[in-house]
Each structure stands twice: as structure tokens, then as C-alpha cells.
Design a protein around this motif. Structure first.
Motif, PDB file in Angstrom:
ATOM      1  N   VAL A  16       0.849  -1.194   0.000  1.00 24.92           N
ATOM      2  CA  VAL A  16       0.000   0.000   0.000  1.00 24.92           C
ATOM      3  C   VAL A  16       0.885   1.245   0.000  1.00 24.92           C
ATOM      4  O   VAL A  16       1.782   1.383   0.834  1.00 24.92           O
ATOM      5  CB  VAL A  16      -0.940   0.009   1.226  1.00 24.92           C
ATOM      6  N   ASN A  17       0.625   2.134  -0.939  1.00 19.19           N
ATOM      7  CA  ASN A  17       1.345   3.406  -1.023  1.00 19.19           C
ATOM      8  C   ASN A  17       0.679   4.385  -0.057  1.00 19.19           C
ATOM      9  O   ASN A  17      -0.361   4.953  -0.348  1.00 19.19           O
ATOM     10  CB  ASN A  17       1.307   3.935  -2.450  1.00 19.19           C
ATOM     11  N   LYS A  18       1.284   4.567   1.100  1.00 18.41           N
ATOM     12  CA  LYS A  18       0.703   5.430   2.142  1.00 18.41           C
ATOM     13  C   LYS A  18       0.590   6.877   1.683  1.00 18.41           C
ATOM     14  O   LYS A  18      -0.286   7.603   2.135  1.00 18.41           O
ATOM     15  CB  LYS A  18       1.542   5.363   3.420  1.00 18.41           C
ATOM     16  N   GLY A  19       1.461   7.314   0.774  1.00 15.88           N
ATOM     17  CA  GLY A  19       1.404   8.680   0.264  1.00 15.88           C
ATOM     18  C   GLY A  19       0.194   8.944  -0.607  1.00 15.88           C
ATOM     19  O   GLY A  19      -0.237  10.086  -0.759  1.00 15.88           O
ATOM     20  N   ALA A  20      -0.358   7.895  -1.204  1.00 16.31           N
ATOM     21  CA  ALA A  20      -1.515   8.053  -2.079  1.00 16.31           C
ATOM     22  C   ALA A  20      -2.837   7.981  -1.321  1.00 16.31           C
ATOM     23  O   ALA A  20      -3.887   8.227  -1.899  1.00 16.31           O
ATOM     24  CB  ALA A  20      -1.496   6.977  -3.162  1.00 16.31           C
ATOM     25  N   VAL A  21      -2.795   7.677  -0.036  1.00 16.95           N
ATOM     26  CA  VAL A  21      -4.018   7.541   0.762  1.00 16.95           C
ATOM     27  C   VAL A  21      -4.400   8.901   1.325  1.00 16.95           C
ATOM     28  O   VAL A  21      -3.672   9.496   2.112  1.00 16.95           O
ATOM     29  CB  VAL A  21      -3.822   6.515   1.905  1.00 16.95           C
ATOM     30  N   LYS A  22      -5.555   9.391   0.878  1.00 14.89           N
ATOM     31  CA  LYS A  22      -6.065  10.679   1.350  1.00 14.89           C
ATOM     32  C   LYS A  22      -7.377  10.516   2.115  1.00 14.89           C
ATOM     33  O   LYS A  22      -7.688  11.302   2.988  1.00 14.89           O
ATOM     34  CB  LYS A  22      -6.296  11.623   0.168  1.00 14.89           C
ATOM     35  N   GLN A  71      -6.080   1.500  -2.956  1.00 20.32           N
ATOM     36  CA  GLN A  71      -4.734   0.981  -2.737  1.00 20.32           C
ATOM     37  C   GLN A  71      -4.775  -0.489  -2.299  1.00 20.32           C
ATOM     38  O   GLN A  71      -3.955  -1.293  -2.735  1.00 20.32           O
ATOM     39  CB  GLN A  71      -3.998   1.819  -1.689  1.00 20.32           C
ATOM     40  N   ILE A  72      -5.729  -0.836  -1.450  1.00 21.43           N
ATOM     41  CA  ILE A  72      -5.894  -2.235  -1.020  1.00 21.43           C
ATOM     42  C   ILE A  72      -6.231  -3.109  -2.225  1.00 21.43           C
ATOM     43  O   ILE A  72      -5.697  -4.215  -2.372  1.00 21.43           O
ATOM     44  CB  ILE A  72      -6.973  -2.361   0.077  1.00 21.43           C
ATOM     45  N   LYS A  73      -7.097  -2.602  -3.102  1.00 20.59           N
ATOM     46  CA  LYS A  73      -7.475  -3.354  -4.300  1.00 20.59           C
ATOM     47  C   LYS A  73      -6.266  -3.595  -5.199  1.00 20.59           C
ATOM     48  O   LYS A  73      -6.054  -4.714  -5.677  1.00 20.59           O
ATOM     49  CB  LYS A  73      -8.568  -2.600  -5.064  1.00 20.59           C
ATOM     50  N   VAL A  74      -5.459  -2.572  -5.407  1.00 20.60           N
ATOM     51  CA  VAL A  74      -4.247  -2.704  -6.231  1.00 20.60           C
ATOM     52  C   VAL A  74      -3.284  -3.706  -5.599  1.00 20.60           C
ATOM     53  O   VAL A  74      -2.701  -4.558  -6.279  1.00 20.60           O
ATOM     54  CB  VAL A  74      -3.579  -1.322  -6.423  1.00 20.60           C
TER      55      VAL A  74
END
Length: 97
Positions: free
Chosen positions: A69-75, A83-86
């Protein structure tokens, strides 16, 4: 002199990899930016995340700890779920191999 044999990389998924550790375990590592306070610089290197008995349990470890999971992309919640799906799709793709 003793030579250290480089361990084989079994699976690499994005910024996470599973490496052979010994005959009983594998190791999970993640490529991360790390700040070195002595040299005052940021470097990218593989960081240890944990041991697993099998590749299957290592894949579950990666999913459970959200290492892809890319934490920077989570808003917000939607971007988190995206992100979980990816992450799950990447793990399922590896499982098919």
C-alpha cells in the motif's frame, strides 16, 4: 576468509521482495527511503520486515501488513480501498504463477 553467499530472490512484487533465508525460512524485505543521521542523507535500501516459514505465508504477511500500500496516495477511505485493491490484485497475480 569466509565468503557470504548472496541469497536468492524468490519473488519481487513492486517494492517488496521475498528472499531465501535458510532451508526453513524466507525473509520479507521492502525498498524504503532511509535517513542516515551521520551522513545527513537519505538513501533507498531494502529493509527487513519479517520472517515466514513459506512463500505462501510470506504473501499473507505482505497483505496483512499492507506492505504494497502506497501510504502517500491515501487521502481518504476511497483512496485507501483503491490501494488495497491494487495490492490484492498484485498478490493474486503472483499467486497465479
Amino acid at each position: 576468509m569466509t565468503e557470504t553467499k548472496e541469497k536468492a530472490i524468490l519473488i519481487e512484487i513492486g517494492n517488496v521482495r521475498i528472499k531465501e533465508y535458510d532451508s526453513l525460512n524466507v525473509v520479507v524485505e521492502r525498498l524504503e527511503e532511509v535517513f542516515n543521521p551521520i551522513k545527513k542523507e537519505t538513501v533507498t535500501k531494502w529493509r527487513f520486515k519479517g520472517y515466514s516459514k513459506t512463500i505462501h505465508s510470506a504473501l499473507k504477511f505482505i497483505a496483512r501488513n499492507e506492505l504494497l500500500v502506497n501510504k502517500g496516495a491515501v487521502k481518504d477511505l476511497k483512496s485507501y480501498l483503491d490501494q488495497i485493491k491494487v495490492s490484492n490484485e498484485a498478490l493474486m497475480e503472483v499467486a497465479k504463477l
